[in-house]
Design an enzyme around this catalytic site. Sequence first.
Site, PDB file in Angstrom:
ATOM      1  N   THR A   1       0.824  -1.217   0.000  1.00  0.00           N
ATOM      2  CA  THR A   1       0.000   0.000   0.000  1.00  0.00           C
ATOM      3  C   THR A   1       0.856   1.265   0.000  1.00  0.00           C
ATOM      4  OG1 THR A   1      -1.848  -1.128   1.036  1.00  0.00           O
ATOM      5  CG2 THR A   1      -1.757   1.238   1.366  1.00  0.00           C
TER       6      THR A   1
ATOM      7  N   ASP B   1       0.443  -6.887   4.659  1.00  0.00           N
ATOM      8  CA  ASP B   1      -0.288  -8.150   4.872  1.00  0.00           C
ATOM      9  C   ASP B   1       0.636  -9.330   5.188  1.00  0.00           C
ATOM     10  OD1 ASP B   1      -2.624  -6.782   4.428  1.00  0.00           O
ATOM     11  OD2 ASP B   1      -2.964  -7.564   2.415  1.00  0.00           O
TER      12      ASP B   1
HETATM   13  N1  LIG Z   1      -1.248  -2.033   3.931  1.00  0.00           N
HETATM   14  C1  LIG Z   1      -0.813  -2.875   3.001  1.00  0.00           C
HETATM   15  O1  LIG Z   1       0.307  -2.788   2.558  1.00  0.00           O
HETATM   16  C2  LIG Z   1      -1.771  -3.947   2.573  1.00  0.00           C
HETATM   17  C3  LIG Z   1      -1.587  -4.429   1.175  1.00  0.00           C
HETATM   18  N2  LIG Z   1      -2.706  -5.247   0.786  1.00  0.00           N
HETATM   19  C4  LIG Z   1      -0.323  -5.268   1.006  1.00  0.00           C
HETATM   20  O2  LIG Z   1       0.021  -6.030   1.886  1.00  0.00           O
HETATM   21  O3  LIG Z   1       0.285  -5.200  -0.027  1.00  0.00           O
END
Ligand SMILES: NC(=O)C[C@H](N)C(=O)O
Length: 333
Positions: A20, A98
């Site tokens: 993210t 994640d």
């Molecule tokens: N906050 C994040 O980075 C979550 C994202 N879905 C990832 O792990 O790539």
Amino acid sequence: MALSSTDDLPLCLFIATGGTIAMQVDPSTSAPIPALSGSDLIKAVPAIATIARLEINNLSNVPSVEMGPQRWVQLHQVIEAALARQDIAGVLVSHGTDTLEETAWFLDLTLTSSKPVVLIGAQRNASESDFDGPRNLLSGARVCVEPESSGKGVMAVLNDQINAAREVSKTHTSDVESFNSGDAGFLGRVDGDTVIFYRSSCRRQYLSLGRDSLPRVDIVAMYAGADATSLNAAVQAGARGIVIQALGAGNVNAEVYAAISQAIEADVTVVIATRVPRGRVRPLYGFAGGGSTLKEAGVIFANDLSSQKARILLMLAIQSIRSATELQDIFDQ
Ligand SMILES: NC(=O)C[C@H](N)C(=O)O
């Protein structure tokens, strides 16, 4: 690519992998998607040039659901080579939150250098006005160049809190205060421009990365009413090891217990972890599927490791070790 800043500052390698922290909202779908390279990120945070000189490696830009053994091995190789260089003080890695704790643990187990390796990420994407990426990037860089960080192993730095790879886990889906170390507590914190350590990580382990491809190890969840379908499917798929995300102190029901016994007879290593976030598993109960009967059947107990971290330790350990006693010794550390 090296970004210039004050020449006498320490040089760190910044490896961008995605997550993210590298995402922006796509106007056509209103949903965040990978958008920023590591170089874009650094350019958006000019204050980082007052902390460290950075060499940038735009390794990937993937959500961390795409991380796994192959990318871990590649990341390990890039970091190991960088840390062997005299001019590199430490390595900073941006990563999706994640699976950040899994990558951190894999690297902590396999890297040989005592130089700091710091993983950072963000809970909010770069299109949000309160994007937490820049702060995490700056604090991560501070930890990376801090002399006291030496020998602390791989660390996760988010929300100004420093966590050791063995203990850290993501505990909230969206809050910026998400990463913590359970009963072990934080390693330290970043307070303004000062890095404060409270303790060292005293439970570090090293397992050499024997081959480039790791053996298949699956995780099977136990829950009220579970049957043996998932476990048997893992055996059928060729898993050399299975981690059971068991209940409580390490218990399964009678049907799953029978399937575990069969898997062990078929030379599959079975490790018992728990879905409970804090505490150790142990051979406690004597009913069919209780921890005591599982021990009799030949399972390994995962100590206080989560099932996802137990899987990584098992993948590395069974490259060279098959004896249950030796494997249990590794998990007992
Ligand atoms: N906050 C994040 O980075 C979550 C994202 N879905 C990832 O792990 O790539």
